[in-house]
Design an enzyme around this catalytic site. Structure first.
Site, PDB file in Angstrom:
ATOM      1  N   HIS A 138      21.833  53.057 -27.665  1.00  0.00           N
ATOM      2  CA  HIS A 138      20.389  53.097 -27.692  1.00  0.00           C
ATOM      3  C   HIS A 138      19.829  53.961 -26.368  1.00  0.00           C
ATOM      4  O   HIS A 138      19.078  54.914 -26.567  1.00  0.00           O
ATOM      5  CB  HIS A 138      20.055  51.887 -27.713  1.00  0.00           C
TER       6      HIS A 138
ATOM      7  N   ARG B 216      38.231  42.065 -30.932  1.00  0.00           N
ATOM      8  CA  ARG B 216      38.105  41.596 -29.459  1.00  0.00           C
ATOM      9  C   ARG B 216      38.824  40.570 -28.992  1.00  0.00           C
ATOM     10  O   ARG B 216      39.064  40.083 -27.845  1.00  0.00           O
ATOM     11  CB  ARG B 216      36.665  41.313 -29.210  1.00  0.00           C
TER      12      ARG B 216
ATOM     13  N   ARG C 245      24.885  38.405 -33.540  1.00  0.00           N
ATOM     14  CA  ARG C 245      26.167  37.993 -33.600  1.00  0.00           C
ATOM     15  C   ARG C 245      26.932  37.628 -32.532  1.00  0.00           C
ATOM     16  O   ARG C 245      27.841  37.027 -32.208  1.00  0.00           O
ATOM     17  CB  ARG C 245      27.113  39.096 -34.495  1.00  0.00           C
TER      18      ARG C 245
ATOM     19  N   PRO D 135      23.927  50.726 -17.331  1.00  0.00           N
ATOM     20  CA  PRO D 135      24.618  50.883 -18.402  1.00  0.00           C
ATOM     21  C   PRO D 135      24.315  51.845 -19.593  1.00  0.00           C
ATOM     22  O   PRO D 135      23.116  51.717 -19.955  1.00  0.00           O
ATOM     23  CB  PRO D 135      24.783  49.289 -19.019  1.00  0.00           C
TER      24      PRO D 135
ATOM     25  N   LYS E  14      30.867  51.134 -20.292  1.00  0.00           N
ATOM     26  CA  LYS E  14      29.696  50.358 -20.526  1.00  0.00           C
ATOM     27  C   LYS E  14      29.611  48.933 -19.901  1.00  0.00           C
ATOM     28  O   LYS E  14      28.824  48.384 -19.557  1.00  0.00           O
ATOM     29  CB  LYS E  14      29.415  50.494 -21.934  1.00  0.00           C
TER      30      LYS E  14
ATOM     31  N   ASP F  35      24.619  52.386 -23.405  1.00  0.00           N
ATOM     32  CA  ASP F  35      24.981  52.204 -24.961  1.00  0.00           C
ATOM     33  C   ASP F  35      24.341  53.367 -25.562  1.00  0.00           C
ATOM     34  O   ASP F  35      23.686  54.297 -25.410  1.00  0.00           O
ATOM     35  CB  ASP F  35      24.467  50.945 -25.121  1.00  0.00           C
TER      36      ASP F  35
END
Length: 275
Positions: free
Chosen positions: A232, A169, A120, A228, A211, A230
Site C-alpha cells: 500500500h 510461515r 487473518r 515500513p 519490511k 508495504d
DNA sequence: CATCAGGCGAGAC
DNA sequence: GTCTCGCCTGAT
C-alpha cells in the site's frame, strides 16, 4: 480508573492502524487490549480517555505503552502545509500513536503479517495465544490469553504451527523462536542501538526481511525513523511522491507519518469499496 | 476461477 | 546487487 484528556488519542484509530493486533473495539465507546501480559479496557468519549486500571499501573505501564508523553500535535504541525496529501492523512489519523510494544511479540506478529491480511493476522495470533499462551483472569474476572513465551513457541513443532494456520510461515516462526529461546539471537542489546544497526540485526532472523524488520523497529523499538514499505505504501509513494518522500525533512518522525499514510489509504479503500 | 493480502528466501544471472 | 518464482490460506 484513570482518566486523562488528550486531543491526539483515538483508541479506535490505534486499533485500526494495524500496528497492534490484540486491541479491538468491544462496545460503543469501549476497547480492550492484551499487552505486557495484562488485560486492559479503555473507554473514550471524544478527548476523554479512561483506562480501567490503577494509577500505579497507568504510570508504570500504559502511559509509556501509549506514548502519552509525546506531543503528536507538534509533529503534525511540522508537516509541509503545501503537501496536501500528507496534511489530509495526518488530519484524518491524528489520534494514532506509535505504541511501545513487546519486542518478541512484534517479531512473531510481523512474521505472521507477511503476505497476509489484517483480519487473518489477528486470527492467527489469537490462535497462537490460545494454544501456547498462558491463560489468565483479569482483576475484573475476564479470561484472556497472554502472548506465548519464546520457550512455549520454541517447543512447538513446525507441524504444530502449521496446524495453527500459520501456513508457510510456520518454519520461520519455528526457527526464529528457537534462535531467540536458545540465546543465539540476543533481544536485550537491540534497544540501545540506532535504527540502522537494529534493523541489520533483525534481518538475521529467518523470515524477517526489510519490511518486517522496519515494523519491529517502529512498533517495538520505537525507532520512529523506520518507514515500513508495504504494497500500500509503495503504491502511495508512486502516486503521491514520484520524486521521493522527503525523509530529510521529517527525519525521526518519518515512521509516524508512515502510519498516518497507511491508515489514510486503508480508510480510503474502505470508503471506495462501500460506494 | 484468478487474484490479493502490510513479504521472504532461494536460486539464477 | 537485482530479478524471478513459489508459497499457506481465506476473502472477494
Amino acid at each position: 480508573m484513570v482518566t486523562v484528556q488528550n486531543e491526539n488519542f483515538s483508541a479506535l484509530q490505534i486499533c485500526m492502524s494495524g500496528q497492534c493486533f490484540r486491541m479491538d473495539r468491544c462496545g460503543e465507546n469501549k476497547y480492550r487490549l492484551v499487552a505486557a501480559g495484562k488485560y486492559l479496557e479503555i473507554t473514550q468519549q471524544e478527548d476523554k480517555i479512561s483506562f480501567d486500571c490503577t494509577q500505579e499501573e497507568y504510570d508504570n505501564l500504559w502511559n509509556v505503552y501509549f506514548d502519552m508523553e509525546t506531543d503528536y500535535a507538534r509533529i503534525i504541525a511540522s508537516i509541509d502545509r503545501e503537501d496536501s496529501y500528507l496534511m489530509a492523512a495526518a488530519a484524518h489519523g491524528k489520534g494514532i500513536r506509535i505504541l511501545h510494544q513487546d519486542l518478541w511479540e512484534m517479531i512473531i506478529s510481523f512474521i505472521i503479517s507477511q503476505q497476509n491480511n489484517i483480519k487473518r493476522i489477528r486470527k492467527c495470533i489469537e490462535q497462537l495465544c490460545e494454544r501456547y499462551g498462558e491463560k489468565k483472569i483479569s482483576d475484573k474476572g475476564v479470561a484472556y490469553f497472554a502472548f506465548p513465551t519464546p520457550k512455549a513457541l520454541a517447543n512447538a513443532s513446525v507441524d504444530d504451527l502449521y496446524a495453527c494456520g500459520m501456513g508457510y510461515r510456520s518454519k520461520y516462526i519455528y526457527q526464529t523462536a528457537n534462535s531467540i529461546y536458545h540465546g543465539e539471537f540476543d533481544l536485550e542489546k537491540l534497544g540501545a542501538k540506532e535504527y540502522d544497526a537494529a534493523k541489520r540485526d533483525l534481518l538475521q532472523l529467518y523470515g524477517v526481511g526489510g519490511k518486517v524488520a522496519d515494523c519491529i523497529c517502529l512498533f517495538a523499538l520505537h525507532k520512529t525513523d523506520a518507514f515500513p514499505r508495504d504494497t500500500h505504501i509503495n503504491k502511495v509513494m508512486k502516486a503521491q511522491y514520484p520524486n521521493g518522500f522527503p525523509f530529510e525533512r521529517y527525519g525521526e518522525n518519518s515512521g509516524i507519518l508512515q502510519q498516518y499514510i497507511f491508515y489514510y489509504d486503508l480508510e480510503n479503500k474502505k470508503y471506495r469499496n462501500n460506494i
